[in-house]
Motif scaffolding. Structure first.
Motif, PDB file in Angstrom:
ATOM      1  N   GLU A 342     -39.041 -17.606 -24.817  1.00 37.68           N
ATOM      2  CA  GLU A 342     -38.224 -16.426 -25.113  1.00 37.68           C
ATOM      3  C   GLU A 342     -37.576 -15.843 -23.864  1.00 37.68           C
ATOM      4  O   GLU A 342     -36.452 -15.335 -23.911  1.00 37.68           O
ATOM      5  CB  GLU A 342     -39.074 -15.346 -25.794  1.00 37.68           C
ATOM      6  N   SER A 371     -40.523 -24.762 -25.809  1.00 37.82           N
ATOM      7  CA  SER A 371     -40.725 -24.399 -27.215  1.00 37.82           C
ATOM      8  C   SER A 371     -41.983 -25.062 -27.748  1.00 37.82           C
ATOM      9  O   SER A 371     -42.287 -26.208 -27.425  1.00 37.82           O
ATOM     10  CB  SER A 371     -39.527 -24.823 -28.055  1.00 37.82           C
ATOM     11  N   ASP A 376     -37.850 -24.109 -33.249  1.00 38.99           N
ATOM     12  CA  ASP A 376     -37.255 -23.474 -32.073  1.00 38.99           C
ATOM     13  C   ASP A 376     -36.495 -24.502 -31.236  1.00 38.99           C
ATOM     14  O   ASP A 376     -35.403 -24.223 -30.720  1.00 38.99           O
ATOM     15  CB  ASP A 376     -38.335 -22.802 -31.226  1.00 38.99           C
ATOM     16  N   ARG A 379     -33.277 -25.056 -32.873  1.00 36.56           N
ATOM     17  CA  ARG A 379     -32.381 -23.903 -32.696  1.00 36.56           C
ATOM     18  C   ARG A 379     -31.709 -23.950 -31.329  1.00 36.56           C
ATOM     19  O   ARG A 379     -30.496 -23.753 -31.216  1.00 36.56           O
ATOM     20  CB  ARG A 379     -33.184 -22.611 -32.861  1.00 36.56           C
TER      21      ARG A 379
END
Length: 390
Positions: A342, A371, A376, A379
């Motif tokens: 993140e 990730s 994720d 993405r």
């Protein structure tokens, strides 16, 4: 052997309120609480019409679940081998089909059928299956550090629970060394062993109701939120998160005195920073600024060494289009913890807003490498693919 999911606590910066979703290290004290002193049925017309799932439904197994468990433990008499086979089956199924959704506050059967889970719903499902397999299964509260995330305009303070599964002593068998497994559903990939505290099934049921209430509160369905908080309070009034969220509900409905009493009850049970922060904001709202400043100053000092606190500040700066301030805070978070995808994505999206596509690509690749979920990775790869077309 660990598949990891996380529970969430929500904070709403727009109104300076914090909602807590259970599944965190509550560390409640042995304080007797009379929930009736904090209830206000007359304020929420229609709450009686909300159907609250009973314990039997929350932990109940469908026929498909029973069949799944029966297949996993078929012809396995040794309880230790039974544990390993069951958990392997759940993990294999999860890796193949399961999606993580922080708002997937579902019963055991719904989680199995939908293939979508958060930490609590996955733990509830696994508990139900292990119990059906005649294993000794226990919930544990994990005392993790504050972990902040941010999505859809809400900052989230994450906490955590896990399971311990052991062979069950029978009338003619006693296991001296049980050799069970600790089963952990947590996407943050904690490598440190944090302290745990065993918690009972009633507390988990109250957590389930509390989380459902928080969802309804965010959606501004206040009668439904109250119905679930009321059910949680009656089930396990010693759970401090209930009273924080009840305080938020009262605050949003203009009941400031009731909100303060609920926050104070939460602090009596567990002097969490979230409860204290809510109380401080209420003090500010009611003109008691010095008292608020003292509380907030104490909280701030504790949070400066927490990477997720800096991440929260970065996300708030990003929302306000303060790009340089956001980058500085993301970098402070990374200086304290370089393992969280993140943080890298935060830098990537900020550099994109600043027009620096080279830095955007670099940090997207770093986010992808760190990730823990395939969704994720996909993405981030999709964003990288779009970036190459610019």
């Amino acid at each position: 052997m660990m598949l990891r999911f996380a529970m969430q606590k929500w904070m709403i910066p727009a109104v300076l309120l914090s909602l807590i979703l259970s599944g965190c290290a509550s560390q409640t004290q042995q304080v007797v609480v009379n929930p009736q002193t904090h209830l206000a049925d007359e304020l929420f017309d229609g709450y009686q019409n909300i159907e609250i799932e009973p314990e039997a439904e929350v932990f109940g197994l469908s026929l498909a679940m029973r069949s799944f468990v029966d297949k996993q433990i078929l012809r396995i008499d040794d309880p230790k081998a039974r544990i390993r086979s069951l958990i392997k089956g759940i993990f294999d199924r999860s890796h193949m089909n399961l999606l993580y959704d922080s708002r997937a506050n579902t019963t055991a059967a719904q989680t199995f059928e939908n293939g979508i889970a958060n930490c609590l719903s996955m733990s509830i499902m696994t508990y139900a299956m292990a119990d059906y397999a005649n294993l000794d299964v226990r919930f544990q509260d994990v005392d993790i550090p504050e972990f902040w995330t941010f999505a859809q305009g809400y900052s989230m303070l994450n906490g955590h629970i896990n399971l311990k599964i052991l062979p069950r002593n029978e009338h003619n068998t006693t296991y001296i060394r049980k050799g069970g497994l600790e089963v952990d559903f947590d996407p943050q990939g904690y490598r440190v062993k944090f302290p745990t505290e065993e918690i009972d099934k009633q507390l988990i049921l109250a957590m389930f109701y509390n989380n459902k209430a928080a969802d309804y509160l965010v959606d501004e369905d206040y009668p439904a939120a109250y119905a679930y908080l009321r059910a949680a309070a009656v089930t396990a009034p010693e759970l401090s998160e209930i009273w924080v969220n009840m305080g938020v509900l009262y605050r949003l409905n203009g009941e400031l005195q009731r909100a303060e009493q609920a926050y104070q009850q939460a602090i009596t049970l567990n002097a969490s920073q979230t409860a204290q922060e809510n109380l401080a904001h209420l003090y500010n709202l009611t003109g008691r600024h010095q008292m608020a400043e003292e509380i907030l100053a104490r909280i701030e000092r504790r949070r400066l060494s927490n990477p997720f606190y800096h991440y929260l500040l970065a996300e708030q700066a990003f929302e306000q289009a303060h790009w340089r301030q956001a980058i500085d805070s993301y970098r402070r978070a990374l200086a304290l913890d370089k393992s969280k995808h993140e943080f890298y994505y935060g830098l990537a999206k900020t550099y994109y807003q600043m027009g620096d596509l080279s830095a955007t690509e670099r940090y997207l690749k770093m986010a992808k490498r760190r990730s823990l979920f395939h969704q994720d990775e996909q993405r981030y790869q999709s964003k990288l693919n779009l970036l190459t077309r610019i």
